[in-house]
Design an enzyme around this catalytic site. Structure first.
Site, PDB file in Angstrom:
ATOM      1  CB  CYS A 323     -81.567  95.250 -14.840  1.00  0.00           C
ATOM      2  SG  CYS A 323     -81.652  96.078 -16.454  1.00  0.00           S
ATOM      3  CD  GLU A 357     -79.236  92.683 -12.440  1.00  0.00           C
ATOM      4  OE1 GLU A 357     -78.479  92.730 -13.421  1.00  0.00           O
ATOM      5  OE2 GLU A 357     -79.813  93.685 -11.967  1.00  0.00           O
TER       6      GLU A 357
END
Length: 365
Positions: A323, A357
């Site tokens: 992330c 992501e």
């Protein structure tokens, strides 16, 4: 960006700018051209929480500007799923005309799913008594006319369940139906559409691999279950006890018999691995019995610590879900003498923000 300032017509440009910025972190690293998976432009977020603002005879949801911290009213939450928005309106209509539900209501949390189940948490700055519980039961019946809803009341040192504190989510991964227990206040991927695409990416890569899989930071078994059929066995760890219990529940729920999940931090597991010691929650497991060919890591924003970097460098294949592209790039630089990037995919998990992501497949040189 404020919710009321989101313009879906700007989605393509914002995503393109975000991708270009993300790639700057990988300067000096040899990577193939990344694939980019777009999100739907609105109604993509499955969970949200709102403060409740009381003003004279009115009460409404508010959020706070991420930069100025100023509050603003939210009547329709464009990122939220259609089900989430329906429940927002129904809950507000109910507490506006019900003093027992409205008084001292501080916050409302919503967790919805692609499968159609939902969880609503009402959080108060007052004690919750039998009168509140009777009114909450009536509210739950009203919400059940929309979909299957579990309702929770929270106050200081109090948690009242009207049924249960979780929902069952279902994902379709290349035609395989997988069900997951998602617990209130536990981490779940907020964008269900993108999560399915991430699981498909990992499954497609793993289809080319063999042996056993080691997974760190496994959460509720999100990737563990989806990849179980691609490997002989899966051994996974997670530090949060509630997530471990959910993962073990999910193994049984999906009738999977080749996955073992235990509670451990990545740091503790790495130390035990190198020192030849057993992990407390995996004391009956002999690591030497596994033939690990692949490791999957999905760490928090801080990335991998040095010991875990050393651990992943021992594996032929690394699947790294991140992330935070900055710490991902730093971790890749630390192991690029032993591994090279074979595939990189960027998933727009968080539209209209600078977050993205990243998923990377590395193989030993």
């Amino acid at each position: 960006m404020r919710v009321n300032q989101i313009d879906p017509n700007q989605y393509g440009k914002l995503l393109s700018d975000k991708v270009q910025h993300t790639l700057t972190y990988f300067a000096g690293i040899e990577v193939p051209k990344p694939s980019v998976v777009e999100s739907v432009k609105q109604n993509y977020r499955l969970r949200a929480e709102f403060r409740v603002w009381h003003q004279d005879e009115d009460s409404f949801y508010i959020m706070f500007d991420p930069e100025t911290k100023e509050k603003y009213r939210v009547d329709y939450y464009l990122p939220g799923s259609e089900l989430l928005n329906k429940l927002m309106q129904a809950v507000r209509q109910a507490f506006l005309v019900n003093p027992e539900l409205r008084y001292k209501l501080y916050q409302v949390d919503f967790l919805t799913s692609l499968s159609g189940e939902a969880l609503v948490s009402l959080i108060y700055h007052k004690p919750l008594d039998d009168r509140w519980q009777n009114e909450a039961k009536i509210l739950k019946q009203q919400l059940n006319e929309i979909t299957k809803v579990n309702l929770i009341g929270r106050a200081r040192k109090t948690k009242i369940l009207l049924d249960q504190d979780y929902i069952i989510e279902t994902f379709d991964v290349n035609g395989q139906q997988l069900s997951y227990k998602q617990i209130e206040n536990s981490f779940t991927q907020p964008n269900g559409f993108i999560n399915q695409k991430m699981l498909e990416w990992a499954a497609n890569i793993s289809h080319q691999l063999n042996g056993d899989l080691l997974e760190l930071y496994c959460g509720n078994g999100n990737f563990s279950l989806a990849l179980a059929c691609k490997f002989n066995r899966v051994l996974a760890t997670e530090i949060a006890r509630s997530s471990v219990k959910a993962a073990q529940f999910n193994i049984s729920l999906n009738n999977i018999d080749n996955v073992v999940i235990g509670q451990s931090s990545a740091e503790d597991f790495s130390a035990a691995y190198f020192e030849g010691k057993s992990v407390k929650s995996l004391k009956d497991i002999k690591l030497s019995d596994y033939q690990f060919s692949t490791i999957l890591v999905d760490p928090p924003r801080a990335g991998l610590d040095r010991d875990t970097e050393q651990l992943v460098s021992k594996f032929d294949n690394i699947l790294y879900i991140s992330c935070n592209p900055e710490t991902l790039a730093n971790n890749i630089r630390a192991i690029q003498s032993t591994h090279q990037v074979q595939d990189i995919c960027l998933f727009d998990q968080f539209p209209y923000t600078h977050h993205i992501e990243s998923a990377v497949w590395l193989t030993k040189r």
